[in-house]
Write a protein that holds these residues in place. Structure first.
Motif, PDB file in Angstrom:
ATOM      1  N   HIS A   1       0.808  -1.217  -0.094  1.00  0.00           N
ATOM      2  CA  HIS A   1      -0.173   0.019  -0.028  1.00  0.00           C
ATOM      3  C   HIS A   1       0.841   1.102   0.107  1.00  0.00           C
ATOM      4  N   ASN A   2       2.048   1.144  -0.042  1.00  0.00           N
ATOM      5  CA  ASN A   2       2.898   2.376  -0.173  1.00  0.00           C
ATOM      6  C   ASN A   2       4.417   2.150  -0.831  1.00  0.00           C
ATOM      7  N   GLY A   3       4.930   3.057  -1.068  1.00  0.00           N
ATOM      8  CA  GLY A   3       6.215   2.976  -1.857  1.00  0.00           C
ATOM      9  C   GLY A   3       7.167   1.763  -1.409  1.00  0.00           C
ATOM     10  N   HIS A   4       7.469   1.908   0.208  1.00  0.00           N
ATOM     11  CA  HIS A   4       8.214   0.888   0.591  1.00  0.00           C
ATOM     12  C   HIS A   4       7.781  -0.411   0.423  1.00  0.00           C
ATOM     13  N   TRP A   5       6.547  -0.766   0.527  1.00  0.00           N
ATOM     14  CA  TRP A   5       6.127  -2.364   0.776  1.00  0.00           C
ATOM     15  C   TRP A   5       6.101  -2.729  -0.844  1.00  0.00           C
ATOM     16  N   GLN A   6       6.048  -1.497  -1.964  1.00  0.00           N
ATOM     17  CA  GLN A   6       6.186  -2.056  -3.278  1.00  0.00           C
ATOM     18  C   GLN A   6       7.367  -2.198  -3.666  1.00  0.00           C
ATOM     19  N   THR A   7       8.355  -1.592  -2.870  1.00  0.00           N
ATOM     20  CA  THR A   7       9.872  -1.794  -3.363  1.00  0.00           C
ATOM     21  C   THR A   7      10.381  -3.174  -2.582  1.00  0.00           C
ATOM     22  N   ILE A   8       9.995  -3.260  -1.335  1.00  0.00           N
ATOM     23  CA  ILE A   8      10.394  -4.647  -0.540  1.00  0.00           C
ATOM     24  C   ILE A   8       9.835  -5.636  -1.098  1.00  0.00           C
ATOM     25  N   GLY A   9       8.481  -5.537  -1.193  1.00  0.00           N
ATOM     26  CA  GLY A   9       7.835  -6.845  -1.764  1.00  0.00           C
ATOM     27  C   GLY A   9       8.151  -7.210  -3.158  1.00  0.00           C
ATOM     28  N   ALA A  10       8.292  -6.514  -4.077  1.00  0.00           N
ATOM     29  CA  ALA A  10       8.922  -6.971  -5.326  1.00  0.00           C
ATOM     30  C   ALA A  10      10.456  -7.575  -5.213  1.00  0.00           C
ATOM     31  N   ALA A  11      11.033  -7.114  -4.300  1.00  0.00           N
ATOM     32  CA  ALA A  11      12.441  -7.959  -4.294  1.00  0.00           C
ATOM     33  C   ALA A  11      12.414  -9.118  -3.489  1.00  0.00           C
ATOM     34  N   LEU A  12      11.505  -9.319  -2.336  1.00  0.00           N
ATOM     35  CA  LEU A  12      11.518 -10.366  -1.802  1.00  0.00           C
ATOM     36  C   LEU A  12      10.714 -11.507  -1.673  1.00  0.00           C
ATOM     37  N   TRP A  13       9.228 -11.049  -2.134  1.00  0.00           N
ATOM     38  CA  TRP A  13       7.996 -11.947  -2.092  1.00  0.00           C
ATOM     39  C   TRP A  13       7.341 -12.057  -3.469  1.00  0.00           C
ATOM     40  N   CYS A  14       7.592 -11.289  -4.235  1.00  0.00           N
ATOM     41  CA  CYS A  14       6.655 -11.258  -5.393  1.00  0.00           C
ATOM     42  C   CYS A  14       7.308 -12.421  -6.583  1.00  0.00           C
ATOM     43  N   ARG A  15       6.691 -12.796  -7.422  1.00  0.00           N
ATOM     44  CA  ARG A  15       7.102 -13.749  -8.385  1.00  0.00           C
ATOM     45  C   ARG A  15       7.937 -12.956  -9.432  1.00  0.00           C
ATOM     46  N   ALA A  16       8.693 -13.457 -10.263  1.00  0.00           N
ATOM     47  CA  ALA A  16       9.549 -12.986 -11.207  1.00  0.00           C
ATOM     48  C   ALA A  16       9.456 -13.415 -12.595  1.00  0.00           C
ATOM     49  N   GLY A  17       8.225 -13.488 -12.983  1.00  0.00           N
ATOM     50  CA  GLY A  17       8.146 -13.877 -14.426  1.00  0.00           C
ATOM     51  C   GLY A  17       7.715 -15.301 -14.541  1.00  0.00           C
ATOM     52  N   GLY A  18       7.429 -16.045 -13.680  1.00  0.00           N
ATOM     53  CA  GLY A  18       6.627 -17.463 -13.607  1.00  0.00           C
ATOM     54  C   GLY A  18       7.635 -18.444 -13.067  1.00  0.00           C
ATOM     55  N   PRO A  19       7.164 -19.711 -13.034  1.00  0.00           N
ATOM     56  CA  PRO A  19       7.699 -20.805 -11.965  1.00  0.00           C
ATOM     57  C   PRO A  19       8.993 -21.372 -12.576  1.00  0.00           C
ATOM     58  N   THR A  20       9.072 -21.197 -13.834  1.00  0.00           N
ATOM     59  CA  THR A  20      10.402 -21.814 -14.432  1.00  0.00           C
ATOM     60  C   THR A  20      11.559 -20.637 -14.755  1.00  0.00           C
ATOM     61  N   ALA A  21      12.557 -20.991 -13.973  1.00  0.00           N
ATOM     62  CA  ALA A  21      13.673 -19.905 -14.136  1.00  0.00           C
ATOM     63  C   ALA A  21      14.324 -19.934 -15.353  1.00  0.00           C
TER      64      ALA A  21
ATOM     65  N   ALA B   1      12.613 -11.421 -14.214  1.00  0.00           N
ATOM     66  CA  ALA B   1      11.473 -11.156 -14.697  1.00  0.00           C
ATOM     67  C   ALA B   1      11.684 -10.813 -16.202  1.00  0.00           C
ATOM     68  N   PHE B   2      12.687  -9.786 -16.495  1.00  0.00           N
ATOM     69  CA  PHE B   2      13.074  -9.484 -17.779  1.00  0.00           C
ATOM     70  C   PHE B   2      13.497 -10.532 -18.536  1.00  0.00           C
ATOM     71  N   ALA B   3      14.230 -11.410 -18.091  1.00  0.00           N
ATOM     72  CA  ALA B   3      14.767 -12.671 -18.985  1.00  0.00           C
ATOM     73  C   ALA B   3      13.561 -13.485 -19.091  1.00  0.00           C
ATOM     74  N   ALA B   4      12.571 -13.667 -18.260  1.00  0.00           N
ATOM     75  CA  ALA B   4      11.354 -14.478 -18.646  1.00  0.00           C
ATOM     76  C   ALA B   4      10.397 -13.930 -19.543  1.00  0.00           C
ATOM     77  N   VAL B   5      10.216 -12.840 -19.307  1.00  0.00           N
ATOM     78  CA  VAL B   5       9.269 -11.969 -20.311  1.00  0.00           C
ATOM     79  C   VAL B   5       9.778 -11.969 -21.689  1.00  0.00           C
ATOM     80  N   ALA B   6      11.062 -11.539 -21.900  1.00  0.00           N
ATOM     81  CA  ALA B   6      12.006 -11.582 -23.215  1.00  0.00           C
ATOM     82  C   ALA B   6      11.915 -12.814 -23.903  1.00  0.00           C
TER      83      ALA B   6
END
Length: 334
Positions: A14-34, A81-86
């Motif tokens: 709900h704020n910039g801190h959570w959007q920063t930290i959440g993306a780095a630590l808990w969000c997926r990064a482009g799907g289940p297959t690295a 994430a960039f690698a997965a989407v690209a």
């Protein structure tokens, strides 16, 4: 036109801190297959090396060269994430590591810094040699975004021979403003301390190999990025001090010199890139396209991939940036 309500992060971010930290630590990064990286080592003219991780599928129609942020690598959430989407959309990707960021200390006296445009130019030239048949675009994240912008400014019209389009994401284009922000309050505890942990270790390794290049005790005692940059980064790279470094390395004063279609994406709630420091349309060339959404944090920009998805996926970032680069460069994207 940019999507007016993008990104739409998970409700708990709900704020910039959570959007920063959440993306780095808990969000997926482009799907289940690295994505499976291949590594190539390039030897530099000054007797050092650059490690580049790349994933270029058979039949790739283009290559995106991605420059990582401070203390980042190909393992960073945004790089994955960039690698997965690209690769899913028919492009190859290459992530050159700034010196000392690939898991092995570099050999030369230098390291890397936010205005390292000569290094960026050399890396892009080497990518052109390795993949001469693929049209290329470049993207830079945070520190890598500012360094990429500085190269575009210095190269001017000649940059078109190397890349067709570029994007800078969460770039601290005013380093003095960003440095002051990250060294204050919660930012100092959440972010500066995290970066300094590895930066002080690298300073110790550098001093063991090249004693006398800088004041090691001052670098190890640094408790802010300003103190560390004054003790280590500035003297190591020929600047007179932190103020000289931050002034000369900042991309904001020279955005009018960019001659390649370039997207500059900054969230206005970025915890350490203050909204007041962001460029205005009057400060950039006609080739620079500013996108300053209200949300996203610092290299966050995650969105849920389905109803009820509480984690979100950082692939929402390249899912917007890569199509923009494809349109600007006139390259197909599946």
């Amino acid at each position: 036109m940019w999507p007016g309500d993008w990104p739409r992060p998970p409700v708990w971010q709900h704020n910039g801190h959570w959007q920063t930290i959440g993306a780095a630590l808990w969000c997926r990064a482009g799907g289940p297959t690295a994505v499976r990286w291949q590594r190539t080592r390039w030897l530099t003219p000054d007797g050092d090396f650059i490690d580049i991780d790349h994933a270029v599928p058979p039949g790739a129609v283009a290559l995106v060269v991605l420059f990582h942020g401070l203390e980042g690598s190909s393992a960073s959430h945004y790089a994955r994430a960039f690698a997965a989407v690209a690769t899913q959309r028919g492009w190859g990707i290459a992530v050159p590591h700034f010196r000392g960021c690939s898991g092995e200390p570099n050999w030369a006296p230098r390291a890397y810094h936010s205005g390292d445009y000569e290094e960026v130019g050399w890396m892009l030239a080497r990518a052109a040699q390795q993949w001469p048949m693929l049209p290329r675009v470049a993207a830079g994240v945070s520190l890598g975004g500012n360094a990429l912008l500085r190269w575009l400014q210095e190269a001017g019209e000649s940059a078109k021979a190397t890349v067709r389009a570029a994007a800078a994401i969460s770039a601290p284009v005013d380093l003095a403003a960003a440095g002051a922000a990250i060294d204050q309050g919660w930012n100092r505890l959440l972010y500066a301390r995290h970066f300094l942990r590895t930066m002080r270790r690298k300073a110790h390794e550098k001093a063991a190999r090249y004693p006398g290049l800088f004041d090691l005790q001052r670098a190890l005692a640094a408790r802010t990025l300003r103190e560390f940059d004054d003790a280590f980064t500035a003297p190591l790279h020929g600047f007179r001090g932190v103020d000289d470094y931050w002034r000369r390395a900042s991309a904001k004063p020279h955005l009018h010199a960019v001659r390649v279609p370039t997207l500059v994406l900054n969230a206005r709630n970025d915890p350490f890139v203050p909204a007041a420091s962001l460029p205005t349309p009057q400060q950039v060339s006609a080739d620079v396209h500013l996108w300053q959404p209200a949300r996203g944090g610092h290299v966050g920009f995650a969105e849920p991939i389905a109803p009820g998805d509480w984690r979100g996926d950082v692939a929402a970032l390249p899912a917007q940036v890569l199509p923009w680069l494809a349109r600007a460069a006139q390259i197909p994207l599946a």
